[in-house]
Design a protein around this motif. Sequence first.
Motif, PDB file in Angstrom:
ATOM      1  N   THR A 118      -7.303   0.752   2.524  1.00  0.00           N
ATOM      2  CA  THR A 118      -7.968   1.667   1.602  1.00  0.00           C
ATOM      3  C   THR A 118      -7.683   3.122   1.950  1.00  0.00           C
ATOM      4  N   ALA A 119      -7.651   3.425   3.251  1.00  0.00           N
ATOM      5  CA  ALA A 119      -7.406   4.795   3.704  1.00  0.00           C
ATOM      6  C   ALA A 119      -5.931   5.175   3.667  1.00  0.00           C
ATOM      7  N   GLY A 120      -5.053   4.222   3.379  1.00  0.00           N
ATOM      8  CA  GLY A 120      -3.628   4.500   3.330  1.00  0.00           C
ATOM      9  C   GLY A 120      -2.965   4.523   4.697  1.00  0.00           C
ATOM     10  N   GLU A 121      -3.650   4.038   5.726  1.00  0.00           N
ATOM     11  CA  GLU A 121      -3.075   3.997   7.071  1.00  0.00           C
ATOM     12  C   GLU A 121      -1.990   2.927   7.192  1.00  0.00           C
ATOM     13  N   VAL A 122      -2.125   1.868   6.413  1.00  0.00           N
ATOM     14  CA  VAL A 122      -1.124   0.802   6.361  1.00  0.00           C
ATOM     15  C   VAL A 122      -0.891   0.459   4.896  1.00  0.00           C
ATOM     16  N   ALA A 123       0.281  -0.094   4.602  1.00  0.00           N
ATOM     17  CA  ALA A 123       0.639  -0.373   3.212  1.00  0.00           C
ATOM     18  C   ALA A 123       0.154  -1.731   2.725  1.00  0.00           C
ATOM     19  N   ALA A 124      -0.058  -2.666   3.643  1.00  0.00           N
ATOM     20  CA  ALA A 124      -0.427  -4.025   3.244  1.00  0.00           C
ATOM     21  C   ALA A 124      -1.133  -4.708   4.401  1.00  0.00           C
ATOM     22  N   MET A 125      -1.731  -5.847   4.086  1.00  0.00           N
ATOM     23  CA  MET A 125      -2.390  -6.629   5.128  1.00  0.00           C
ATOM     24  C   MET A 125      -2.328  -8.103   4.767  1.00  0.00           C
ATOM     25  N   GLY A 126      -2.549  -8.932   5.744  1.00  0.00           N
ATOM     26  CA  GLY A 126      -2.632 -10.370   5.529  1.00  0.00           C
ATOM     27  C   GLY A 126      -3.980 -10.847   6.025  1.00  0.00           C
ATOM     28  N   GLY A 127      -4.407 -11.980   5.524  1.00  0.00           N
ATOM     29  CA  GLY A 127      -5.688 -12.513   5.962  1.00  0.00           C
ATOM     30  C   GLY A 127      -6.093 -13.707   5.125  1.00  0.00           C
ATOM     31  N   ASN A 128      -7.322 -14.093   5.263  1.00  0.00           N
ATOM     32  CA  ASN A 128      -7.880 -15.216   4.535  1.00  0.00           C
ATOM     33  C   ASN A 128      -7.896 -14.891   3.040  1.00  0.00           C
ATOM     34  N   PHE A 129      -7.301 -15.769   2.236  1.00  0.00           N
ATOM     35  CA  PHE A 129      -7.159 -15.519   0.803  1.00  0.00           C
ATOM     36  C   PHE A 129      -8.502 -15.281   0.128  1.00  0.00           C
ATOM     37  N   VAL A 130      -9.491 -16.101   0.450  1.00  0.00           N
ATOM     38  CA  VAL A 130     -10.791 -15.974  -0.206  1.00  0.00           C
ATOM     39  C   VAL A 130     -11.405 -14.605   0.090  1.00  0.00           C
ATOM     40  N   ASP A 131     -11.334 -14.168   1.359  1.00  0.00           N
ATOM     41  CA  ASP A 131     -11.865 -12.847   1.719  1.00  0.00           C
ATOM     42  C   ASP A 131     -11.103 -11.736   1.011  1.00  0.00           C
ATOM     43  N   LEU A 132      -9.779 -11.848   1.001  1.00  0.00           N
ATOM     44  CA  LEU A 132      -8.973 -10.797   0.375  1.00  0.00           C
ATOM     45  C   LEU A 132      -9.192 -10.731  -1.127  1.00  0.00           C
ATOM     46  N   GLU A 133      -9.330 -11.875  -1.755  1.00  0.00           N
ATOM     47  CA  GLU A 133      -9.555 -11.897  -3.201  1.00  0.00           C
ATOM     48  C   GLU A 133     -10.911 -11.277  -3.537  1.00  0.00           C
ATOM     49  N   ALA A 134     -11.931 -11.564  -2.743  1.00  0.00           N
ATOM     50  CA  ALA A 134     -13.242 -10.953  -2.966  1.00  0.00           C
ATOM     51  C   ALA A 134     -13.154  -9.436  -2.788  1.00  0.00           C
ATOM     52  N   TRP A 135     -12.430  -9.000  -1.765  1.00  0.00           N
ATOM     53  CA  TRP A 135     -12.259  -7.569  -1.513  1.00  0.00           C
ATOM     54  C   TRP A 135     -11.520  -6.904  -2.671  1.00  0.00           C
ATOM     55  N   ARG A 136     -10.448  -7.548  -3.160  1.00  0.00           N
ATOM     56  CA  ARG A 136      -9.653  -6.991  -4.252  1.00  0.00           C
ATOM     57  C   ARG A 136     -10.503  -6.760  -5.494  1.00  0.00           C
ATOM     58  N   LYS A 137     -11.418  -7.662  -5.777  1.00  0.00           N
ATOM     59  CA  LYS A 137     -12.250  -7.530  -6.978  1.00  0.00           C
ATOM     60  C   LYS A 137     -13.115  -6.274  -6.926  1.00  0.00           C
ATOM     61  N   GLU A 138     -13.368  -5.779  -5.734  1.00  0.00           N
ATOM     62  CA  GLU A 138     -14.193  -4.574  -5.578  1.00  0.00           C
ATOM     63  C   GLU A 138     -13.361  -3.303  -5.418  1.00  0.00           C
ATOM     64  N   HIS A 139     -12.028  -3.437  -5.372  1.00  0.00           N
ATOM     65  CA  HIS A 139     -11.172  -2.277  -5.136  1.00  0.00           C
ATOM     66  C   HIS A 139     -10.042  -2.233  -6.164  1.00  0.00           C
ATOM     67  N   ALA A 140     -10.224  -1.426  -7.188  1.00  0.00           N
ATOM     68  CA  ALA A 140      -9.209  -1.283  -8.229  1.00  0.00           C
ATOM     69  C   ALA A 140      -7.918  -0.742  -7.625  1.00  0.00           C
ATOM     70  N   GLY A 141      -6.816  -1.189  -8.153  1.00  0.00           N
ATOM     71  CA  GLY A 141      -5.530  -0.674  -7.707  1.00  0.00           C
ATOM     72  C   GLY A 141      -4.884  -1.498  -6.615  1.00  0.00           C
TER      73      GLY A 141
ATOM     74  N   SER B 116      -3.794  -5.555  -5.221  1.00  0.00           N
ATOM     75  CA  SER B 116      -3.563  -6.918  -5.681  1.00  0.00           C
ATOM     76  C   SER B 116      -3.421  -7.843  -4.483  1.00  0.00           C
ATOM     77  N   VAL B 117      -3.645  -9.115  -4.727  1.00  0.00           N
ATOM     78  CA  VAL B 117      -3.519 -10.142  -3.691  1.00  0.00           C
ATOM     79  C   VAL B 117      -2.526 -11.170  -4.209  1.00  0.00           C
ATOM     80  N   ASP B 118      -1.488 -11.436  -3.432  1.00  0.00           N
ATOM     81  CA  ASP B 118      -0.491 -12.436  -3.810  1.00  0.00           C
ATOM     82  C   ASP B 118      -1.037 -13.816  -3.471  1.00  0.00           C
ATOM     83  N   ALA B 119      -1.076 -14.676  -4.464  1.00  0.00           N
ATOM     84  CA  ALA B 119      -1.640 -16.006  -4.265  1.00  0.00           C
ATOM     85  C   ALA B 119      -0.724 -16.930  -3.471  1.00  0.00           C
TER      86      ALA B 119
END
Length: 95
Positions: free
Chosen positions: A15-38, A40-43
């Motif tokens: 979010t702060a732009g310190e890194v360009a991407a991240m990996g992690g648990n899909f369910v957690d990332l998908e929930a996070w993505r829904k709250e942060h416009a702009g 995406s999460v690759d399925a």
Amino acid sequence: MRYFPSTEAATQAVTAGEVAAMGGNFVDLEAWRKEHAGFSVDAALLEERVVAVAVKKGEPELLRAVNETIDELRRSGELKRMTEKWHLPYLLPSS
């Protein structure tokens, strides 16, 4: 590549732009993505997981009931519906 001690720390870095991407648990990332416009999460999953049910030895009736329930969930299509709802496609057999 950087290590973060938690999903929260990694998402803050993205979010702060310190890194360009991240990996992690899909369910957690998908929930996070829904709250942060702009964002995406690759399925596409980066790993295959095997999930099993453990039953205590000497419990053949319980094992049979578990297997029959899984078979019925698969036959009825409910297992597929559940895995799609909860973003868990790796629970379905690949064949």
